[in-house]
Design a protein around this motif. Sequence first.
Motif, PDB file in Angstrom:
ATOM      1  N   LEU A  29       0.858  -1.078  -0.015  1.00 19.04           N
ATOM      2  CA  LEU A  29      -0.203  -0.250   0.074  1.00 19.04           C
ATOM      3  C   LEU A  29       0.949   1.322   0.014  1.00 19.04           C
ATOM      4  O   LEU A  29       0.643   2.118  -0.880  1.00 19.04           O
ATOM      5  CB  LEU A  29      -1.135  -0.087   1.248  1.00 19.04           C
ATOM      6  CG  LEU A  29      -2.184  -0.653   1.276  1.00 19.04           C
ATOM      7  CD1 LEU A  29      -2.855  -0.923   2.450  1.00 19.04           C
ATOM      8  CD2 LEU A  29      -3.160   0.222   0.172  1.00 19.04           C
ATOM      9  N   THR A  30       1.703   1.170   0.750  1.00 23.91           N
ATOM     10  CA  THR A  30       2.603   2.604   0.954  1.00 23.91           C
ATOM     11  C   THR A  30       3.698   2.644  -0.126  1.00 23.91           C
ATOM     12  O   THR A  30       3.941   3.736  -0.353  1.00 23.91           O
ATOM     13  CB  THR A  30       3.208   2.489   2.452  1.00 23.91           C
ATOM     14  OG1 THR A  30       3.828   1.601   2.652  1.00 23.91           O
ATOM     15  CG2 THR A  30       2.110   2.852   3.589  1.00 23.91           C
ATOM     16  N   ILE A  31       4.337   1.588  -0.217  1.00 26.76           N
ATOM     17  CA  ILE A  31       5.279   1.716  -1.702  1.00 26.76           C
ATOM     18  C   ILE A  31       4.720   2.206  -2.761  1.00 26.76           C
ATOM     19  O   ILE A  31       5.199   2.811  -3.636  1.00 26.76           O
ATOM     20  CB  ILE A  31       5.870   0.441  -1.557  1.00 26.76           C
ATOM     21  CG1 ILE A  31       7.207   0.634  -2.319  1.00 26.76           C
ATOM     22  CG2 ILE A  31       5.069  -0.525  -2.410  1.00 26.76           C
ATOM     23  CD1 ILE A  31       8.322   1.710  -1.421  1.00 26.76           C
ATOM     24  N   TRP A  32       3.273   1.797  -2.873  1.00 31.19           N
ATOM     25  CA  TRP A  32       2.568   2.240  -4.197  1.00 31.19           C
ATOM     26  C   TRP A  32       2.481   3.794  -4.173  1.00 31.19           C
ATOM     27  O   TRP A  32       2.449   4.038  -5.306  1.00 31.19           O
ATOM     28  CB  TRP A  32       1.156   1.646  -4.317  1.00 31.19           C
ATOM     29  CG  TRP A  32       0.582   1.960  -5.811  1.00 31.19           C
ATOM     30  CD1 TRP A  32       0.468   1.343  -6.625  1.00 31.19           C
ATOM     31  CD2 TRP A  32      -0.521   2.929  -5.603  1.00 31.19           C
ATOM     32  NE1 TRP A  32      -0.386   2.296  -7.536  1.00 31.19           N
ATOM     33  CE2 TRP A  32      -0.959   2.977  -6.683  1.00 31.19           C
ATOM     34  CE3 TRP A  32      -1.256   3.853  -4.511  1.00 31.19           C
ATOM     35  CZ2 TRP A  32      -1.844   4.015  -7.358  1.00 31.19           C
ATOM     36  CZ3 TRP A  32      -2.135   4.813  -5.054  1.00 31.19           C
ATOM     37  CH2 TRP A  32      -2.382   4.806  -6.388  1.00 31.19           C
ATOM     38  N   GLN A  33       2.476   4.151  -3.047  1.00 31.15           N
ATOM     39  CA  GLN A  33       2.082   5.885  -3.076  1.00 31.15           C
ATOM     40  C   GLN A  33       3.661   6.524  -3.879  1.00 31.15           C
ATOM     41  O   GLN A  33       3.261   7.508  -4.528  1.00 31.15           O
ATOM     42  CB  GLN A  33       2.290   6.392  -1.512  1.00 31.15           C
ATOM     43  CG  GLN A  33       0.969   6.039  -0.975  1.00 31.15           C
ATOM     44  CD  GLN A  33       1.162   6.738   0.334  1.00 31.15           C
ATOM     45  OE1 GLN A  33       1.793   6.373   1.225  1.00 31.15           O
ATOM     46  NE2 GLN A  33       0.325   7.726   0.505  1.00 31.15           N
ATOM     47  N   GLU A  34       4.539   5.899  -3.843  1.00 30.60           N
ATOM     48  CA  GLU A  34       5.876   6.610  -4.486  1.00 30.60           C
ATOM     49  C   GLU A  34       5.561   6.706  -5.935  1.00 30.60           C
ATOM     50  O   GLU A  34       6.519   7.405  -6.364  1.00 30.60           O
ATOM     51  CB  GLU A  34       7.028   5.868  -4.077  1.00 30.60           C
ATOM     52  CG  GLU A  34       7.234   5.765  -2.483  1.00 30.60           C
ATOM     53  CD  GLU A  34       7.385   6.937  -1.866  1.00 30.60           C
ATOM     54  OE1 GLU A  34       7.856   7.835  -2.117  1.00 30.60           O
ATOM     55  OE2 GLU A  34       6.750   7.080  -0.820  1.00 30.60           O
ATOM     56  N   GLY A  35       4.631   6.109  -6.462  1.00 30.98           N
ATOM     57  CA  GLY A  35       4.569   6.340  -7.873  1.00 30.98           C
ATOM     58  C   GLY A  35       3.791   5.249  -8.542  1.00 30.98           C
ATOM     59  O   GLY A  35       3.380   4.128  -7.935  1.00 30.98           O
ATOM     60  N   PHE A  36       3.726   5.142  -9.851  1.00 32.37           N
ATOM     61  CA  PHE A  36       3.046   4.204 -10.536  1.00 32.37           C
ATOM     62  C   PHE A  36       3.978   3.131 -11.247  1.00 32.37           C
ATOM     63  O   PHE A  36       3.493   2.591 -12.330  1.00 32.37           O
ATOM     64  CB  PHE A  36       2.102   4.799 -11.578  1.00 32.37           C
ATOM     65  CG  PHE A  36       1.001   5.631 -11.202  1.00 32.37           C
ATOM     66  CD1 PHE A  36       1.206   7.128 -10.954  1.00 32.37           C
ATOM     67  CD2 PHE A  36      -0.272   5.344 -10.704  1.00 32.37           C
ATOM     68  CE1 PHE A  36       0.320   7.851 -10.199  1.00 32.37           C
ATOM     69  CE2 PHE A  36      -1.034   6.063 -10.097  1.00 32.37           C
ATOM     70  CZ  PHE A  36      -0.722   7.411  -9.886  1.00 32.37           C
ATOM     71  N   SER A  37       5.368   3.066 -10.948  1.00 29.42           N
ATOM     72  CA  SER A  37       6.290   2.676 -11.784  1.00 29.42           C
ATOM     73  C   SER A  37       6.476   1.007 -11.422  1.00 29.42           C
ATOM     74  O   SER A  37       7.259   0.421 -11.974  1.00 29.42           O
ATOM     75  CB  SER A  37       7.535   3.366 -12.029  1.00 29.42           C
ATOM     76  OG  SER A  37       8.331   3.353 -10.427  1.00 29.42           O
ATOM     77  N   GLY A  38       5.836   0.659 -10.366  1.00 27.85           N
ATOM     78  CA  GLY A  38       6.258  -0.704  -9.861  1.00 27.85           C
ATOM     79  C   GLY A  38       7.422  -0.659  -9.033  1.00 27.85           C
ATOM     80  O   GLY A  38       8.157  -1.716  -8.961  1.00 27.85           O
ATOM     81  N   ASN A  39       7.746   0.478  -8.497  1.00 24.06           N
ATOM     82  CA  ASN A  39       9.154   0.677  -7.727  1.00 24.06           C
ATOM     83  C   ASN A  39       9.018  -0.064  -6.356  1.00 24.06           C
ATOM     84  O   ASN A  39       8.267  -0.016  -5.704  1.00 24.06           O
ATOM     85  CB  ASN A  39       9.354   2.017  -7.287  1.00 24.06           C
ATOM     86  CG  ASN A  39      10.568   2.199  -6.484  1.00 24.06           C
ATOM     87  OD1 ASN A  39      11.424   1.481  -6.372  1.00 24.06           O
ATOM     88  ND2 ASN A  39      10.660   3.494  -6.089  1.00 24.06           N
ATOM     89  N   LEU A  40      10.009  -1.139  -6.254  1.00 22.93           N
ATOM     90  CA  LEU A  40       9.965  -2.155  -5.246  1.00 22.93           C
ATOM     91  C   LEU A  40      10.923  -1.523  -4.117  1.00 22.93           C
ATOM     92  O   LEU A  40      11.164  -2.193  -3.133  1.00 22.93           O
ATOM     93  CB  LEU A  40      10.283  -3.458  -5.460  1.00 22.93           C
ATOM     94  CG  LEU A  40       8.968  -4.449  -6.158  1.00 22.93           C
ATOM     95  CD1 LEU A  40       9.596  -5.759  -6.933  1.00 22.93           C
ATOM     96  CD2 LEU A  40       7.942  -4.586  -5.229  1.00 22.93           C
ATOM     97  N   SER A  41      11.694  -0.734  -4.414  1.00 18.92           N
ATOM     98  CA  SER A  41      12.779  -0.172  -3.497  1.00 18.92           C
ATOM     99  C   SER A  41      12.414   0.696  -2.552  1.00 18.92           C
ATOM    100  O   SER A  41      11.186   1.409  -2.481  1.00 18.92           O
ATOM    101  CB  SER A  41      13.671   0.486  -4.521  1.00 18.92           C
ATOM    102  OG  SER A  41      14.534  -0.122  -5.575  1.00 18.92           O
TER     103      SER A  41
END
Length: 857
Positions: free
Chosen positions: A211-223
């Motif tokens: 949920l919260t990592i998705w907030q960082e963008g729409f790119s699929g960033n897992l970092s």
Amino acid sequence: MIPFTLPYDDSSNSIVSRADTLNAPAGSMGHITVGLDGHLYEGSERIRFLGFNLGAVSNFPLSHEADDAAARMAKFGINIVRLHQMDFGWDPSERSIFGVDEDDSLELDEDSQERLWYLVEKLKEQGIYVHIDLLCSRRFWTADGLPTSIDTLSNHQKEVQRLALFDEDMIQLQKDYAEDLLSTKNPVTNLSLAEDPVVAFIGINNENSLLTIWQEGFSGNLSKPGAANPVEMPSEFALDLRSQWNDWLATQYASNYALKIAWKVDAAGSNLIQNGDFSNGYSGWDTYLLQGADADYNIASSPFGAAAEVDVTTSGPDIWSVQMRQELFSLDLDKGYILRFKARATEPRDIRVRMHNGDGRAKTLDTYITLDTDWHEFEFHLMPHDSDLGLYLCDMHAGASYYYTDVEVVARTLPSDQSLDNPNQPISMYSSRLSGNALKDWVRFLYYIESTYYEEMSDFLRNDLNCDALLVGSQVGHSVSSLMAELDVVDTHKYWNHPEFPPGYWNTVDWTVENESMVNDDEFELADEATFRVFGKPFIMSEYDHPAPSFYAGEAPIMAALMGALQGWDGIMYFKYAGEDQDGGWDKDHVDKWFQYAPHTTKMANMILASNLFRRGDLSELSQVDDIPSSAAQEQKFIFDKRPAPWGADFYGMPPENAFHYRVGVDLDENHQLYGTHPFPAVNANYIHSANGEFIWDRTQPNAGLITIDTERTKVLLGYTEDDVIEMNGLRIKTVREREWQIIGLTSQDEDPLPLNVSQKILLIANGKTENTNMGWTDTNYNSVSTSWGEAPTLVEQVHARISLEHQYPIRVWALDETGKKGEEICVGTDAEDRHVFMIGEGDPTIWYAIEAQVAQ
């Protein structure tokens, strides 16, 4: 400053010791339970936990190290230890629960397991419970039966662990690990960890959420957010998540028609940008230069017609110095939009493209693009998170000219592949081609994924493994309150001035730690943690620290304890006791890492004050409640709006200073009537105090905050003494050095604690700034030592003060050595008010003193 090092293996019985306050062995009254009041109980008595974390290799000490550590922790009033990162794998050459130099994580290492069992037994004997973490830093491998792409991900940044929230194979691996760890019987006790009541908590997943990592963008960033080289989800796992997304949609909508109605498909509209082709000069655009920057704004020709030309000669102080911007109004939050423009530069340059509202919070877009000498078209699919947004083209640096044209923002249509008939419905991790309501569904889906994960893991632990320990999910701030409240206990983490790493993540050479005391915190950062508490649920903070080498790190135990006591929390665990060296760092005599308590003189000494304030309950809970009505829907809206987690007091409209005046937290009851609410009444942020006067935070003097805690059994001064006389009930402290930062605390150490004015044994702790001998500070801000941590002995600023104490009986006072053994006796006189008067800081160099009443027999 004086040399003063507390021995790593000292558990001697002295006035310092709190070991007699622990109920040994831990678990003798059965498992810890949750009472009807939402607090923790040991048998029929409420229990508050104060403890340490052990991290990585320090979970597996040798037997003599475990003996020493358990006994020493008990001396300092510790009644819980969190066994954290047992599964770590960032350095396979170091010992973990899986052994050393392993290329899979399928079997537990026999030697590591035996060391762990021995440690738990020693803690149990002392009356110390344990908190066991399951998934923290596990290095999943291809050899575990997973796709080869798993080996390309970093477990240190949790790229791997985020997949473990939804991938069925990884969830099964977690279950297998939990069974091996918790169900195997300890041959010494014939009890498994699942059965043993010494286990108070089991944490299922540490600092993890889609949920919260998705907030960082729409790119699929897992970092980790802000990582220099973000890593995207491997295709095998993306396809898995896509399949689950499509399956979930089929449970929500009966037909394509229902889906299209819900997602509000709209036809493309006209360009919302005024004069996007610059045919009318800069009409509609705001050209902006911050003082110190210099640029010429011209109109040039291009293959497409007119173009904006920005010739930058002086960059200016920050990203805003040279920019072009245009405000967009009345956007439809249910529509999707496309931003397109063409651009180039005379030299290769990165520029920043942003779309956000006036206060900068609702960031619909914030990214860098690279320009070169050729024209390129850039396109971004957007969902506005505020109806009024601005488009900003900024961070343009000197030495180049920048060109822009054909700028447009238009509403978009629903792509043809978005229907229930399409089993490959794109996932929002990789595509932002979704309408507003579609993205809201995506957030609801991620919420469902996490809820299902915790439900499945909880069911396995409870019903398959018969674990009676209380279950903890992840931490609020990484996940959300409403989800974590589905488990037994709600948890959070907090660090004051966590190390920052300019070149990237976890660099032991180039780093900084802001060297300042929390008494001068203008943001009241502890207030955010208070607002994560869920009323009706036990609340713990399983990680807290003020990292070294800050001069003021010794305040950490007291600051967390006073907040926990005022708020009525149920547990605090400091990060962490020993270091992460191959040998665990048990015998260190000075600090050489950011997070260490065992060798930190003032952190350990002040733990006695923290234990009595919080665990013993000397500092009263605040009497009034200021609750925050919330819900899963509200939290999902924060996520959809891309409000950066964690969401503290200000997001709910509460002045953060209120957390030091009222008990605060989230009220998830749908009627919001359980706890009584206040309309966020104003509190004087410069002079905060509890209703009963036990706690005062005086911030009236700039950069010279002072906290006083004035209870019957414990009194503490922490901060800067602007006036050289501090008055408390029955106590007067006259400091010698005005405006010096210091901690002075007096606390009753009787077997049955008594008020200070009749206590037979009082411990006085007094210390100031702390550092190592020959610390190699890199600059005059004292924010880093790089790798030059110095050596023993630890140096502590000795406090000089005149103490006037009301007491019913005559008293004697002694300076104490590093173990708490009596040294030089200090002369005691009386003043005009018949108070006992003595000086500290003038005899034997020490940070603590024994005060004993001479009661007639």
